[in-house]
Enzyme design. Structure first.
Site, PDB file in Angstrom:
ATOM      1  CG  ASP A 109      -1.981   1.105   1.112  1.00  0.00           C
ATOM      2  OD1 ASP A 109      -3.076   0.825   0.614  1.00  0.00           O
ATOM      3  OD2 ASP A 109      -1.693   2.247   1.538  1.00  0.00           O
ATOM      4  CD  GLU A 111      -0.598   6.185   2.275  1.00  0.00           C
ATOM      5  OE1 GLU A 111      -1.128   7.231   1.813  1.00  0.00           O
ATOM      6  OE2 GLU A 111      -1.235   5.145   2.516  1.00  0.00           O
ATOM      7  CG  ASP A 208      -1.507   0.904  -4.170  1.00  0.00           C
ATOM      8  OD1 ASP A 208      -0.867   1.522  -3.306  1.00  0.00           O
ATOM      9  OD2 ASP A 208      -2.737   0.712  -4.083  1.00  0.00           O
ATOM     10  CG  HIS A 266      -5.385   7.902   4.090  1.00  0.00           C
ATOM     11  ND1 HIS A 266      -5.682   7.330   2.876  1.00  0.00           N
ATOM     12  CD2 HIS A 266      -6.541   8.456   4.537  1.00  0.00           C
ATOM     13  CE1 HIS A 266      -6.943   7.550   2.589  1.00  0.00           C
ATOM     14  NE2 HIS A 266      -7.504   8.227   3.577  1.00  0.00           N
ATOM     15  CG  ASP A 271      -3.898   2.162   4.808  1.00  0.00           C
ATOM     16  OD1 ASP A 271      -4.524   2.285   5.880  1.00  0.00           O
ATOM     17  OD2 ASP A 271      -3.853   3.051   3.930  1.00  0.00           O
TER      18      ASP A 271
END
Length: 296
Positions: A109, A111, A208, A266, A271
């Protein structure tokens, strides 16, 4: 409810004639005509599951066979009881987990840099991966690095508020190219590049690996490794398993499965932990995970 038993060299499980790493079979909790529960062989492996071992499993599980099928409480009780009677921790952990198609799930995941209105190009600033064992659905290893953005090196207040990532966490960190090299080293160290080991990435959505990583790699002129080109979209898997689409992503999936949200929304690593927890819960319910992405 099906129970999957497999022997991995625990003497307490075997008769004198049993060989190591023998598949003992798949069993189903059934109710007979009178409504009583029983443990019945549904499928056996290479070796015949003997009446001795079947009677042992029935005796260990005992009255818990009367529990409602498909509930995690049943699985937890059964696991503890099997482990306490010499069935071994690894085998007991397999109770209620159907065989998956992959040896490992790689939960990811990202960011990325962001603002309102959105800045372009976005750049990955957190790169976490959890290695999830497909047999036990437990986390075996973690890769986690922050990444120095180069096009927009200064994080916006919106980005920090959303992700919890402050400027000091990315300043001086490796570039995306360097992080991708370290990912490859980690994959090799974990045995994930072995052609006999089946693994696949899992993400919450297609962004992603369909948009973010290939888009930034194209911008920077970097190649995208083949292992990033197929994945499981957890939202699609959840909708297949539960019959509804999680509009709010992880929050809806946790709510639908009565799970507590882990950590901060987030946060990439948090996550990933939520994704892993949701996957484990769906596996408890007998769900088999399949690739959802289309081949590149």
């Amino acid at each position: 409810m099906c129970i999957y038993l497999q022997h991995w060299g625990f003497p307490a499980l075997t008769e004198p004639s049993a060989s190591p790493a023998t598949s003992l079979g798949i069993f189903e909790v059934r109710r007979d005509a009178s409504g009583c529960s029983m443990l019945a062989p549904l499928q056996t492996g290479a070796a015949r599951f003997s009446s001795y071992l079947l009677s042992r499993a029935r005796k260990v599980l005992g009255s818990h066979l009367f529990s409602p099928c498909g509930v995690p409480e049943f699985c937890s009780i059964s696991t503890r009881k099997l482990a306490a009677h010499g069935f071994g921790a690894s085998m007991a952990a397999m109770v209620s987990f159907p065989p998956q198609r992959y040896h490992y799930f790689l939960v990811l995941d990202f960011e990325a840099t962001c603002d309102k209105p959105q800045i372009q190009p976005q750049e990955i600033i957190e790169f976490p991966i959890l290695k999830l064992n497909g047999r036990t659905m437990e986390i075996e290893s973690t890769f986690h690095m922050y990444v120095q953005p180069v096009v927009h090196p200064q994080l916006t207040p919106f980005c920090t508020e959303l992700t919890g990532i402050i400027q000091a966490m990315v300043d001086g960190q490796p570039s995306l190219q360097q992080v991708l090299e370290r990912v490859d080293e980690w994959m090799a160290k974990e045995g994930l590049l072995d052609p006999n080991v089946k693994s696949i990435f899992v993400t919450c959505g297609d962004w992603d690996l369909k948009v973010m990583l290939p888009g930034q790699c194209q911008y920077l002129g970097l190649p995208v490794a083949d292992y990033f080109k197929q994945w499981i979209n957890l939202k699609k898997a959840y909708s297949f398993a539960m019959g509804c689409w999680p509009k709010n992503g992880l929050l809806d999936m946790n709510k639908g499965l009565s799970l507590q949200h882990i950590g901060r929304p987030h946060s990439g690593i948090d996550d990933c932990k939520n994704i892993a927890n949701i996957m484990k819960t769906l596996a408890y319910r007998g769900f088999i995970f399949k690739q959802t992405s289309k081949p590149f």
